[in-house]
Design an enzyme around this catalytic site. Structure first.
Site, short mmCIF file in Angstrom:
data_model
loop_
_atom_site.label_atom_id
_atom_site.label_comp_id
_atom_site.label_asym_id
_atom_site.label_seq_id
_atom_site.Cartn_x
_atom_site.Cartn_y
_atom_site.Cartn_z
CG ASP A 23 -2.08 0.91 1.13
OD1 ASP A 23 -2.31 1.46 0.03
OD2 ASP A 23 -2.80 1.09 2.13
CG ASP A 134 -3.12 3.94 -3.73
OD1 ASP A 134 -4.02 3.16 -4.10
OD2 ASP A 134 -3.29 4.78 -2.83
CD GLU A 135 -5.64 -1.09 -2.05
OE1 GLU A 135 -5.40 -1.94 -1.17
OE2 GLU A 135 -6.65 -0.37 -2.05
#
Length: 444
Positions: A23, A134-135
């Site tokens: 993350d 973003d993860e």
């Protein structure tokens, strides 16, 4: 890179799965700091509506420094500028106010940086599920194990001793920081739900490891809203039932939860007790494959640039061959000072598997930048084909240069794989993920 060369590599037949949840920390703000290093350590707010003459907008993400002033993701921009007036707007607030640096959303740049992160993730794991920009989840069971290390420093998270799995999680986090320059937090656990919770446990730049046998104990004291899939509304409903913690939820009658919430209630009950049998499945075949590498400082040394491009081209071609992938486009990325991202590509008449052609084409495209100070270089093959079939004849080779993303409609977001896919929404909290990154689907 083969699994045997990675730190944390162990037996491939480990009985328990090893799942990483990666993350990125305040990703958009971190990307802005790549463009403007002087923003490091300063409060940074990314969003829209703060410019003079505009009053409607929202915060996409706020750095941890900005959050100290009460600015957070999904917040109305009017509220944000009241709490932390922008440096860019001296007409707001008073002369004595602390101020933050506000920047507009630059999605093209963020996608470019995300593609570099994704390239590392795909290099470090056999299976990657990209949830958002973003993860991502990584199944690294075949590359490491929960075997303990005999003489370790202090372990991270719930582990009493360090494990090989922790070594791989640390390697992934540090490689992102070193090669891309943005911070990430990593959770390591035997299932997806626990790994996601673990990645949020020690932000920013955290590494939390929850070995098999420690999952229920790790989860038990957590507030119920930290269980993956429990949003604010559901948390309120659970509290009305006297369920405050993960332990309470795990001890609750699953029949009562099913009556109230349907199958979702049973699923949350299982996750609170550390049970999650979902497999990490990729969201789709990759659309492109790339490798990138930075110089320690910007350079105009043409020989050094060519040497790096040759190595990157060889790595990309080998990776494509290992995946039985053919490619129709060969391209490069050159990041020049201060932080301008330039892409060039040549399209072929049909799919090929030709490492020498990848090197030759990449070096030809590089020539445009050999007189400029270059920070980072990358090589990419795209328009991938995984179906069996004959390659196009190179006699029919026809190239067309595509400048800066160009006419083929390729974007850096396509570099490693398709976007999150059909159930991405179920993988994160609506509007705001636990990383503090406001979903642009909600933002726009």
């Amino acid at each position: 890179m083969s699994g045997s060369t990675l730190p944390g590599t162990g037996d491939d037949d480990a009985p328990d799965r090893v799942v990483l949840h990666v993350d990125m920390d305040c990703f958009y703000a971190s990307c802005e700091r790549l463009k403007e290093p002087e923003l490091r350590g300063q409060p940074v707010v990314v969003g829209m509506g703060y410019e003079e003459g505009e009053t409607i907008g929202a915060v996409a993400t706020a750095s941890y420094e900005a959050r100290a002033y009460g600015v957070d993701s999904a917040q109305p921009i009017s509220q944000a500028v009241e709490r932390l007036p922008p440096v860019e707007r001296p007409d707001l607030g008073s002369a004595d106010d602390d101020r933050g640096h506000y920047r507009p959303v630059d999605m093209e740049f963020y996608q470019s940086v995300a593609s570099e992160v994704k390239a590392i993730l795909h290099d470090c794991a056999d299976t990657v599920r990209e949830v958002s920009i973003d993860e991502a989840y990584l199944d690294v069971t075949a590359r490491t194990s929960w075997e303990r290390v005999d003489d370790p420093p202090r372990a991270s998270g719930a582990a009493e001793k360090r494990t090989l799995a922790e070594g791989l999680g640390r390697h992934v986090r540090e490689r992102i920081a070193r090669e891309v320059g943005v911070p990430a937090s990593v959770g390591v656990a035997p299932n997806m739900a626990t790994a996601k919770i673990a990645s949020d446990h020690d932000k920013p730049e955290g590494l939390t490891v929850v070995p098999p046998g420690s999952v229920a104990e790790f989860l038990a004291p957590l507030p119920v809203e930290e269980i993956h899939g429990v949003g604010p509304v559901r948390a309120g409903q659970l509290r009305e039932m006297g369920i405050e913690t993960a332990d309470d939820l795990a001890d609750a009658d699953p029949g009562v939860l099913q009556d109230r919430f349907g199958d979702r209630g049973v699923e949350l009950h299982d996750r609170a007790g550390g049970v999650d049998n979902r497999e990490v499945t990729p969201t789709g075949l990759p659309k492109s494959l790339s490798r990138e590498s930075s110089f320690s400082e910007a350079t105009t040394d043409a020989g050094a640039m060519r040497e790096k491009v040759r190595a990157l081209a060889a790595a990309v071609a080998e990776r494509a061959r290992s995946k039985d992938a053919l490619y129709r486009t060969i391209g490069i990325k050159a990041v020049t000072t201060p932080y301008d991202v330039n892409t060039r590509a040549e399209s072929l008449s049909g799919p090929v598997d030709d490492p020498e052609l990848v090197e030759e084409t990449a070096l030809s495209l590089l020539s445009e930048f050999e007189d400029e100070p270059v920070r980072k270089l990358g090589v990419r093959v795209s328009k991938l084909s995984f179906a069996a079939g004959e390659q196009a004849s190179l006699d029919g080779f026809a190239s067309a240069t595509v400048a800066d993303g160009g006419s083929e409609g390729e974007t850096e977001s396509e570099t490693e794989s398709e976007s999150a896919g059909e159930d991405a929404a179920a993988e994160s909290t609506p509007a705001e993920s636990r990383s503090g990154q406001f979903s642009l689907g909600e933002f726009e």
